[in-house]
Design a protein around this motif. Structure first.
Motif, mmCIF file in Angstrom:
data_model
loop_
_atom_site.group_PDB
_atom_site.id
_atom_site.type_symbol
_atom_site.label_atom_id
_atom_site.label_comp_id
_atom_site.label_asym_id
_atom_site.label_seq_id
_atom_site.Cartn_x
_atom_site.Cartn_y
_atom_site.Cartn_z
ATOM 1 N N UNK A 126 -2.440 -2.275 7.763
ATOM 2 C CA UNK A 126 -3.230 -0.382 7.642
ATOM 3 C C UNK A 126 -4.172 -0.265 8.542
ATOM 4 N N UNK A 127 -5.131 -1.344 7.671
ATOM 5 C CA UNK A 127 -6.529 -0.829 8.792
ATOM 6 C C UNK A 127 -6.267 -1.032 9.824
ATOM 7 N N UNK A 128 -5.562 -2.171 10.586
ATOM 8 C CA UNK A 128 -5.831 -2.078 12.239
ATOM 9 C C UNK A 128 -5.239 -0.436 13.114
ATOM 10 N N UNK A 129 -3.750 0.105 12.109
ATOM 11 C CA UNK A 129 -2.994 1.218 12.165
ATOM 12 C C UNK A 129 -4.177 2.152 12.686
ATOM 13 N N UNK A 130 -4.651 2.026 11.045
ATOM 14 C CA UNK A 130 -5.672 3.635 10.610
ATOM 15 C C UNK A 130 -6.901 3.578 12.460
ATOM 16 N N UNK A 131 -6.842 2.997 12.485
ATOM 17 C CA UNK A 131 -8.005 2.802 13.815
ATOM 18 C C UNK A 131 -7.703 3.463 14.873
ATOM 19 N N UNK A 132 -5.758 3.240 15.112
ATOM 20 C CA UNK A 132 -5.522 3.407 16.427
ATOM 21 C C UNK A 132 -5.342 2.264 17.324
ATOM 22 N N UNK A 133 -4.869 1.043 16.836
ATOM 23 C CA UNK A 133 -4.835 -0.152 16.788
ATOM 24 C C UNK A 133 -3.721 -0.638 17.043
ATOM 25 N N UNK A 134 -3.132 -0.831 18.768
ATOM 26 C CA UNK A 134 -0.992 -1.474 18.692
ATOM 27 C C UNK A 134 -1.469 -2.734 17.510
ATOM 28 N N UNK A 135 -1.166 -3.516 16.954
ATOM 29 C CA UNK A 135 0.178 -4.479 16.181
ATOM 30 C C UNK A 135 0.685 -4.543 15.861
ATOM 31 N N UNK A 136 1.073 -6.222 16.171
ATOM 32 C CA UNK A 136 2.022 -7.327 15.948
ATOM 33 C C UNK A 136 2.122 -7.916 14.554
ATOM 34 N N UNK A 137 3.438 -7.441 14.214
ATOM 35 C CA UNK A 137 3.312 -8.606 12.679
ATOM 36 C C UNK A 137 4.654 -8.958 12.692
ATOM 37 N N UNK A 138 4.102 -10.486 12.172
ATOM 38 C CA UNK A 138 5.104 -11.360 12.302
ATOM 39 C C UNK A 138 6.145 -11.308 10.956
ATOM 40 N N UNK A 139 6.993 -11.421 10.967
ATOM 41 C CA UNK A 139 8.223 -11.141 9.520
ATOM 42 C C UNK A 139 7.347 -12.554 8.685
ATOM 43 N N UNK A 140 8.237 -11.775 7.574
ATOM 44 C CA UNK A 140 8.975 -10.323 7.171
ATOM 45 C C UNK A 140 7.351 -9.461 7.633
ATOM 46 N N UNK A 141 7.794 -7.903 7.775
ATOM 47 C CA UNK A 141 7.497 -7.191 7.524
ATOM 48 C C UNK A 141 6.093 -7.191 7.355
ATOM 49 N N UNK A 142 6.429 -7.085 6.083
ATOM 50 C CA UNK A 142 5.139 -6.508 4.803
ATOM 51 C C UNK A 142 5.960 -7.496 3.273
ATOM 52 N N UNK A 143 5.361 -7.266 2.197
ATOM 53 C CA UNK A 143 5.577 -7.933 0.650
ATOM 54 C C UNK A 143 7.364 -7.044 0.335
ATOM 55 N N UNK A 144 6.822 -6.188 0.843
ATOM 56 C CA UNK A 144 7.888 -4.906 -0.359
ATOM 57 C C UNK A 144 8.342 -3.983 0.895
ATOM 58 N N UNK A 145 9.038 -2.784 0.173
ATOM 59 C CA UNK A 145 9.447 -2.070 1.248
ATOM 60 C C UNK A 145 8.517 -1.116 1.393
ATOM 61 N N UNK A 146 7.665 -1.549 0.510
ATOM 62 C CA UNK A 146 7.564 0.543 0.034
ATOM 63 C C UNK A 146 5.994 0.452 0.984
ATOM 64 N N UNK A 147 5.534 -1.187 1.027
ATOM 65 C CA UNK A 147 4.705 -1.228 1.393
ATOM 66 C C UNK A 147 4.573 -0.931 3.267
ATOM 67 N N UNK A 148 6.004 -0.841 3.938
ATOM 68 C CA UNK A 148 6.871 -0.866 5.035
ATOM 69 C C UNK A 148 6.754 1.080 5.727
ATOM 70 N N UNK A 149 7.581 0.822 4.550
ATOM 71 C CA UNK A 149 7.328 2.862 4.396
ATOM 72 C C UNK A 149 5.774 3.221 5.153
ATOM 73 N N UNK A 150 4.865 2.938 3.986
ATOM 74 C CA UNK A 150 3.394 3.702 4.791
ATOM 75 C C UNK A 150 3.080 3.152 5.868
#
Length: 315
Positions: free
Chosen positions: A81-105
């Motif tokens: 979240x912190x990097x995306x909000x600053x416009x930084x390309x992001x690679x996230x290891x799986x699982x993408x987030x801890x829950x679905x709501x976080x992924x949606x945000x």
């Protein structure tokens, strides 16, 4: 040639390999590494001559154009979240987030931004998987086994989120993203951790396609295999570790069966995956494994955990 300024967050068992590979990609300038264990971060930085080291990932935000997040799952959301909000390309290891709501945000944050957001489902870059779709036509039974000994890593999630989720992503890759699920059931066993350390799961997809998945952290031998049975009688066998694919043609419909084994060039899937991430940034393309793909696998893993009956067999 322009180089992408990259930082790696988390330099444990897997993160160290992210650092190694990024340091070898000509189009990358590896500017910094971060780990909450500062001593470990300094050790890795000294090996690869990385100029900036920190134990606070926020120190990298103003220094990099792209970041690789290789931390425990529980921390993925806030860091991304912190990097995306600053416009930084992001690679996230799986699982993408801890829950679905976080992924949606994260999807909402990245929407409308010209950013590459890639999820680390590494098996998509296995040469055997790249070859696989050529042979799949009309499957009716799929079996996936992903097993190995307990190594003390990734104890913040169980085997469904840590291991089986790879096979869930491959299922959607094989069957299509819109394939509906008719039924899920499964059994798990908690042996070393608070989560399931062994799980066997059955999924019935529309079209009467039955899937059996086994994931284990308590097996003596490492095994990564996929077995697909076609209505034609063909059987497709993928060995992820050997990076091999075999097709047994004929089966019960023929007097004699024949074996086809395409010759594949062995590659390091993680290298292919990270090179792809960098290429997408430089060329402005969408990655092979998007956040939507990561969310799809996470959603199915979440449903499996709801249906999984877990027995506690602590040793």
């Amino acid at each position: 040639m322009n180089k992408v300024k990259v930082g790696v967050i988390g330099v444990g068992y897997l993160g160290q390999h992210h650092v190694r590979i990024f340091s070898e990609i000509p189009q990358v300038e590896l500017l910094g590494v971060c780990d909450i264990n500062l001593k470990r971060a300094k050790e890795i930085a000294s090996i690869y001559n990385i100029p900036f080291v920190t134990d606070d990932y926020r120190d990298l935000i103003d220094k990099v154009e792209a970041v690789s997040i290789v931390t425990p799952t529980i921390s993925h959301f806030q860091i991304a979240k912190d990097f995306l909000e600053k416009g930084i390309h992001t690679f996230i290891e799986k699982p993408v987030t801890y829950n679905l709501r976080e992924a949606e945000i994260l999807l909402d944050i990245a929407s409308g931004k010209d950013l590459v957001l890639q999820v680390g489902h590494i098996e998509r870059f296995n040469p055997a998987v790249q070859e696989l779709k050529k042979y799949i036509k009309n499957p009716f039974y799929i079996e996936a086994r992903r097993m190995g000994p307990f190594d003390g890593r990734s104890t913040d999630v169980g085997v469904v989120m840590d291991l089986m989720i790879h096979d869930l992503d491959i299922l959607f890759y094989i069957l299509g993203k819109n394939r509906k699920i008719v039924d899920i059931n499964g059994v798990g066993y908690s042996i070393y951790t608070p989560h399931e350390d062994f799980a066997t799961v059955n999924i019935l997809f529309e079209g009467d396609i039955f899937v059996n998945l086994i994931a284990s952290k308590v097996s003596p031998k490492k095994l990564r295999k996929l077995d697909i049975h076609e209505k034609s009688g063909d059987q497709i066998i993928v060995d992820y570790i050997e990076q091999s694919i075999s097709i047994v043609h004929g089966g019960a419909q023929h007097i004699e069966s024949s074996l086809e084994s395409p010759v594949l060039e062995r590659e390091e899937p993680l290298r292919l995956e990270l090179e792809h991430f960098v290429k997408c940034i430089l060329e402005g393309k969408d990655p092979e494994v998007t956040l939507e793909d990561g969310k799809l696998a996470l959603a199915l893993a979440t449903e499996i955990l709801k249906e999984l009956k877990v027995f506690d067999f602590k040793r």
